[in-house]
Write a protein that holds these residues in place. Sequence first.
Motif, PDB file in Angstrom:
ATOM      1  N   ARG A  88     -20.792  -0.501   2.464  1.00 38.46           N
ATOM      2  CA  ARG A  88     -20.124  -1.660   3.065  1.00 38.46           C
ATOM      3  C   ARG A  88     -20.741  -2.041   4.398  1.00 38.46           C
ATOM      4  O   ARG A  88     -20.954  -3.208   4.680  1.00 38.46           O
ATOM      5  N   SER A  89     -21.006  -1.040   5.242  1.00 36.29           N
ATOM      6  CA  SER A  89     -21.583  -1.343   6.552  1.00 36.29           C
ATOM      7  C   SER A  89     -22.993  -1.907   6.410  1.00 36.29           C
ATOM      8  O   SER A  89     -23.398  -2.761   7.199  1.00 36.29           O
ATOM      9  N   GLU A  90     -23.715  -1.485   5.429  1.00 42.09           N
ATOM     10  CA  GLU A  90     -25.064  -1.998   5.196  1.00 42.09           C
ATOM     11  C   GLU A  90     -25.029  -3.471   4.796  1.00 42.09           C
ATOM     12  O   GLU A  90     -25.924  -4.238   5.134  1.00 42.09           O
ATOM     13  N   LYS A 148     -28.662  -8.687   4.198  1.00 43.30           N
ATOM     14  CA  LYS A 148     -28.186  -9.590   3.148  1.00 43.30           C
ATOM     15  C   LYS A 148     -29.064  -9.392   1.922  1.00 43.30           C
ATOM     16  O   LYS A 148     -30.067 -10.067   1.742  1.00 43.30           O
ATOM     17  N   PRO A 149     -28.687  -8.429   1.065  1.00 36.83           N
ATOM     18  CA  PRO A 149     -29.525  -8.139  -0.097  1.00 36.83           C
ATOM     19  C   PRO A 149     -29.544  -9.303  -1.091  1.00 36.83           C
ATOM     20  O   PRO A 149     -28.556 -10.009  -1.258  1.00 36.83           O
ATOM     21  N   GLU A 167     -16.030  -6.491  -4.360  1.00 34.69           N
ATOM     22  CA  GLU A 167     -16.071  -6.897  -2.959  1.00 34.69           C
ATOM     23  C   GLU A 167     -17.224  -7.853  -2.688  1.00 34.69           C
ATOM     24  O   GLU A 167     -17.071  -8.830  -1.962  1.00 34.69           O
ATOM     25  N   SER A 168     -18.380  -7.560  -3.259  1.00 37.04           N
ATOM     26  CA  SER A 168     -19.537  -8.420  -3.007  1.00 37.04           C
ATOM     27  C   SER A 168     -19.355  -9.793  -3.645  1.00 37.04           C
ATOM     28  O   SER A 168     -19.790 -10.802  -3.090  1.00 37.04           O
ATOM     29  N   ARG A 169     -18.686  -9.869  -4.782  1.00 34.47           N
ATOM     30  CA  ARG A 169     -18.462 -11.157  -5.444  1.00 34.47           C
ATOM     31  C   ARG A 169     -17.471 -12.028  -4.670  1.00 34.47           C
ATOM     32  O   ARG A 169     -17.507 -13.248  -4.782  1.00 34.47           O
ATOM     33  N   LYS A 170     -16.613 -11.427  -3.868  1.00 29.88           N
ATOM     34  CA  LYS A 170     -15.678 -12.185  -3.040  1.00 29.88           C
ATOM     35  C   LYS A 170     -16.361 -12.805  -1.832  1.00 29.88           C
ATOM     36  O   LYS A 170     -15.856 -13.755  -1.251  1.00 29.88           O
TER      37      LYS A 170
END
Length: 71
Positions: free
Chosen positions: A2-4, A9-10, A30-33
């Motif tokens: 999460r911190s990464e 921004k991968p 989480e990433s899709r949100k």
Amino acid sequence: ARSELIVTKPGLFIVEWSLPQINGLQLCRESRKNRAYDSAPFLLMSVENLKADVVLASEVGVDAYLLKPFS
């Protein structure tokens, strides 16, 4: 992980299903949100080859499910 995401921004996610504090499905959710990552390809790796897991991963937004070991 999460911190990464805050620092970088991968453009592509390659994630193991089993992570120490959060699993790969939770990270995908989480990433899709987050609009910054909602279109980034998300590949989930696992040793499990259960149809239910593949279906669940697809429903969460995983783009590809990689079965380990692979070459």
